[in-house]
Design an enzyme around this catalytic site. Structure first.
Site, PDB file in Angstrom:
ATOM      1  CE  LYS A  39      -2.101  -1.267   3.747  1.00 49.68           C
ATOM      2  NZ  LYS A  39      -1.515  -2.617   3.919  1.00 49.68           N
TER       3      LYS A  39
ATOM      4  NE  ARG B 296     -12.045 -10.940 -17.070  1.00 52.47           N
ATOM      5  CZ  ARG B 296     -11.350 -11.788 -17.809  1.00 52.47           C
ATOM      6  NH1 ARG B 296     -11.297 -13.063 -17.457  1.00 52.47           N
ATOM      7  NH2 ARG B 296     -10.727 -11.377 -18.898  1.00 52.47           N
TER       8      ARG B 296
END
Length: 310
Positions: free
Chosen positions: A159, A243
């Site tokens: 991160k 997706r």
């Protein structure tokens, strides 16, 4: 962190007419602001002395029409020990009785040149944000193209490294590791860094770096609205990820729901670029441009066309 009269003076740029160090350190416990009305006629039932008292043109005009004795008596009754401060707008001439009552009761007397409505708005904005309950969450908060994006994920997934890459790409760091979030209203979430971590990034193998010192003031931001959450997770074969972008996952912080997107992390995948695209795509959706819907519409039209041709 307690909100004091001194903090209000500095943030809203108020002029101090009368105050001592002790009075300026008095805590403000509510964001409600009172504009005296019936109190100036001597009616004090349901009076809330713990609020900031704001005097504008109407209140000032009424006071100036009173005798000196009545003016002092009303103000003396109005100014209580619980009152954090009295603020006068528009640089109006402050009656000597008001100064006297403030000194006797130990209340800060402040002044501003701006209009009453604007001053009330500025003080309310500051107090609402400062007094809101904070919740600490783990992650990196970035300002990406003007949109606040909270990057979360398992420990060690990258991160902070992603945040550093985004800084190098011209975006701004708000907070790393610990993000303090709070609800400004029912639909608006804001985030800011812990004071001890402000402008700092922790990179494994490098240590703690000061982003402002290395990349300049344009690379950091003190606070930001949180509009999108990104969750980074390790890519696993067979695991299903969205997706088409038609998932509607949300996450709730401090009672405010924001959309969340899960992004799989895999060697060779440029996560920072993907996050940039996710932020821009989310903004496009908010503006009414939905690529997923466009694709689905085209697909429906193609299917319909093929059915007709058969």
């Amino acid at each position: 962190m307690p909100v004091t009269v001194k903090m209000l003076v500095q943030k809203v740029k108020l002029d101090v007419v009368y105050a001592t160090d002790n009075l300026l350190s008095k805590e403000i416990t509510t964001s409600d602001i009172s504009r005296p009305g019936l109190e100036m006629t001597g009616y004090f039932d349901y009076y809330a002395p713990e609020r900031l008292q704001l005097f504008g043109m109407k209140e000032w005009s009424y006071l100036t029409q009173m005798t000196s004795h009545n003016r002092y008596s009303v103000l003396k009754e109005m100014f209580k020990k619980d009152t954090p401060a009295v603020v006068v707008s528009r640089n109006l001439a402050i009656p000597k009785e008001m100064v006297q009552a403030a000194k006797e009761e130990g209340i800060s007397l402040l002044s501003s040149r701006v209009s009453t409505s604007r001053l009330a708005g500025e003080m309310s904005y500051f107090l609402d944000a400062s007094l809101a309950e904070r919740t600490s969450v783990h992650g990196v908060l970035m300002d990406i193209y003007g949109m606040g994006v909270l990057i979360q994920g398992d420990s060690g997934i990258g991160k902070s490294e992603t945040g550093l890459e985004l800084v190098k790409r011209g975006h701004r760091l708000v907070a790393d590791d610990r993000v303090d979030v709070y609800a400004k209203d029912e639909e608006t979430l804001w985030g800011e860094p812990a004071e001890i971590l402000r402008h700092l990034l922790e990179i494994r193998g490098v240590g703690i770096i000061d982003v402002m010192s290395l990349y300049g003031a344009s690379a950091v931001k003190d606070s930001s609205q949180v509009q999108l959450a990104i969750y980074l997770e390790n890519f696993e074969a067979g695991k299903v990820f969205d997706r088409l972008g038609n998932g509607n996952e949300e996450i709730t912080f401090s009672g405010v729901r924001i959309p969340r997107i899960r992004i799989p992390v895999k060697t060779g995948r440029n996560v920072s670029v993907v996050i940039e695209a996710a932020a821009m795509n989310h903004r496009a959706k908010e503006m009414g441009f939905d690529a997923t819907k466009t694709f689905e519409d085209r697909l429906t039209q193609l299917i319909t066309k093929n059915e007709v041709s058969q």
